[in-house]
Design a protein around this motif. Structure first.
Motif, PDB file in Angstrom:
ATOM      1  N   ILE A  68       0.842  -1.203   0.000  1.00  0.00           N
ATOM      2  CA  ILE A  68       0.000   0.000   0.000  1.00  0.00           C
ATOM      3  C   ILE A  68       0.875   1.250   0.000  1.00  0.00           C
ATOM      4  CG2 ILE A  68      -1.601   1.371   1.400  1.00  0.00           C
ATOM      5  CD1 ILE A  68      -2.889  -1.294   2.262  1.00  0.00           C
ATOM      6  N   ASN A  69       1.923   1.252   0.842  1.00  0.00           N
ATOM      7  CA  ASN A  69       2.842   2.395   0.880  1.00  0.00           C
ATOM      8  C   ASN A  69       3.495   2.628  -0.475  1.00  0.00           C
ATOM      9  OD1 ASN A  69       2.617   3.403   3.473  1.00  0.00           O
ATOM     10  ND2 ASN A  69       4.122   2.011   4.331  1.00  0.00           N
ATOM     11  N   HIS A  71       2.528   1.635  -3.475  1.00  0.00           N
ATOM     12  CA  HIS A  71       1.557   2.087  -4.478  1.00  0.00           C
ATOM     13  C   HIS A  71       1.295   3.583  -4.345  1.00  0.00           C
ATOM     14  CE1 HIS A  71      -0.187  -2.270  -4.667  1.00  0.00           C
ATOM     15  NE2 HIS A  71       0.963  -2.152  -5.277  1.00  0.00           N
ATOM     16  N   ASP A  72       1.136   4.051  -3.107  1.00  0.00           N
ATOM     17  CA  ASP A  72       0.861   5.475  -2.885  1.00  0.00           C
ATOM     18  C   ASP A  72       2.014   6.345  -3.386  1.00  0.00           C
ATOM     19  OD1 ASP A  72      -1.546   4.846  -1.757  1.00  0.00           O
ATOM     20  OD2 ASP A  72      -0.876   5.046   0.326  1.00  0.00           O
ATOM     21  N   TYR A  73       3.238   5.955  -3.053  1.00  0.00           N
ATOM     22  CA  TYR A  73       4.393   6.775  -3.428  1.00  0.00           C
ATOM     23  C   TYR A  73       4.660   6.733  -4.931  1.00  0.00           C
ATOM     24  CZ  TYR A  73       5.391   7.419   1.501  1.00  0.00           C
ATOM     25  OH  TYR A  73       5.310   7.766   2.825  1.00  0.00           O
ATOM     26  N   HIS A  75       2.379   6.327  -7.196  1.00  0.00           N
ATOM     27  CA  HIS A  75       1.320   7.153  -7.794  1.00  0.00           C
ATOM     28  C   HIS A  75       1.698   8.636  -7.717  1.00  0.00           C
ATOM     29  CE1 HIS A  75      -2.680   8.401  -9.025  1.00  0.00           C
ATOM     30  NE2 HIS A  75      -2.740   9.191  -7.957  1.00  0.00           N
ATOM     31  N   GLN A  76       2.205   9.071  -6.567  1.00  0.00           N
ATOM     32  CA  GLN A  76       2.641  10.467  -6.432  1.00  0.00           C
ATOM     33  C   GLN A  76       3.748  10.788  -7.426  1.00  0.00           C
ATOM     34  OE1 GLN A  76       3.694  11.474  -2.375  1.00  0.00           O
ATOM     35  NE2 GLN A  76       1.953  10.337  -1.546  1.00  0.00           N
TER      36      GLN A  76
END
Length: 397
Positions: A68-69, A71-73, A75-76
């Motif tokens: 999850i971490n 994927h978030d980074y 995406h940013q």
């Protein structure tokens, strides 16, 4: 000139010899007071348990949080690629955890990545055919840096454990500067870098890596349930009675409960203690668990039975500043052989051999194989506190 050299060597040797004698005497006293041959667990059994642990998919406990971490980074990074400092995520772990295996097992398959990144090229810094010598590892890292500099396509790059390529030498620090420059300048690459806590503190305090990399996250701490899921299958290798733990409880389980429920309560309490003592670190928890097993001789049958005890951290021994510096160097690098350690310390192997023997005898370090030395996980938390108290590990301002 010869006399000066001999004098210099003698001055270097004398404090080491004094330290060795004092530690040997202290260790002998402890062994006389505490050693019980009936209750020692054989090293071969510890090896079997560790082999079983390493063969299991234990890293599923980290999977959800880490993916999850990431994927978030990522995406940013995709939507804000001009913000260079967002093109890297450092995942920090303990130097006694197998960070390389944790991250490669999770991110080696593209299925662990989100759909928006699945089409990107994916490159892992592999340990295959990587030699033990630090100089060879530095050469490998330097070759990879040059190779990546020539690539203009978008790519995700995984360095599972930076400590494998770290060397606290002039040459090693120069290579790390090149890596940091590449991270800062190449907006087409997203980096996932594993780094142990001690090394990250060093890189931040001395080289201000946090000024270039703003995304650094800790490896998730393992809970009682996580440790129970991981270690119970390992303990299936041996036979013992969980009811042995009753003698450590202040409040005994309700005798009207069925046996299965009582065992579940005993296990829950045991792994709760394990999670608290290990502070959620698998490396420490697994060794605390294995060393809580003891062979105890039955006085009537003369046979030895395996019993389980409450997990307990060993007392931290008295050490010198020289010991702390050596232990600090080993932890920074994850593990080292004697030759590389001597090179990093700027000493001949002959000068550090007796000191290594003393620290092995104190169980502060151990040999991973016939060459490499590492911090003993049982002492990791207390050693970390000791190094912080003595200003070897310093948090950034």
């Amino acid at each position: 000139m010869l006399l000066n050299n001999l004098t210099k060597k003698f001055k270097h040797w004398l404090p080491l010899a004094k330290s060795k004698i004092e530690k040997g005497a202290s260790q002998l006293e402890n062994s006389i007071n505490n050693y019980d041959p009936k209750e020692i667990i054989p090293s071969k059994l510890i090896e079997r348990l560790n082999t079983k642990l390493n063969s299991l998919p234990v890293y599923e406990s980290y999977y959800d949080t880490l993916t999850i971490n990431v994927h978030d980074y990522i995406h940013q990074w995709i939507i804000n690629k001009e913000q260079n400092r967002k093109n890297c995520l450092v995942i920090k772990g303990n130097c006694v955890d197998n960070l390389y295996n944790i991250l490669t097992s999770i991110f080696s398959e593209k299925s662990s990545l989100s759909k928006e990144t699945i089409e990107l090229d994916y490159q892992i810094f592999s340990l295959e055919n990587l030699k033990q010598n630090r100089r060879d590892r530095l050469n490998y890292l330097q070759e990879k840096i040059l190779e990546i500099q020539q690539q203009s396509d978008k790519k995700i790059i995984l360095i599972p454990d930076l400590s494998y390529y770290f060397s606290r030498t002039i040459e090693g620090l120069e290579v790390l500067e090149k890596l940091l420059k590449l991270l800062d300048e190449d907006e087409n690459k997203f980096w996932i870098i594993g780094c142990n806590h001690w090394l990250w503190l060093f890189l931040v305090k001395i080289y201000h890596w946090d000024a270039y990399i703003e995304n650094a996250r800790d490896l998730p701490l393992l809970s009682q349930e996580n440790l129970q899921d991981i270690l119970l299958p390992v303990l299936d290798l041996v036979e013992f009675d969980w009811n042995d733990l009753r003698r450590f409880l202040v409040e005994l389980p309700n005798q009207n409960e069925d046996d299965h429920k009582i065992i579940s309560q005993l296990q829950a309490k045991y792994f709760e203690n394990l999670a608290n003592l290990s502070q959620g670190c698998l490396g420490t928890a697994s060794q605390l668990c294995f060393y809580s097993l003891r062979y105890v001789k039955n006085e009537e049958t003369e046979l030895s039975n395996l019993k389980i005890n409450n997990p307990q951290l060993p007392d931290f021994p008295s050490i010198t500043q020289s010991d702390r510096y050596l232990l600090f160097c080993i932890g920074l690098h994850g593990h080292l052989n004697k030759s590389d350690l001597a090179n990093i310390l700027g000493d001949d192997q002959i000068y550090i051999t007796s000191q290594i023997e003393c620290l092995v005898n104190l169980n502060l370090i151990h040999f991973l194989d016939h060459q490499n030395i590492a911090i003993n996980p049982l002492f990791y938390s207390k050693l970390t506190k000791d190094l912080k108290d003595n200003h070897f590990l310093v948090e950034s301002d």
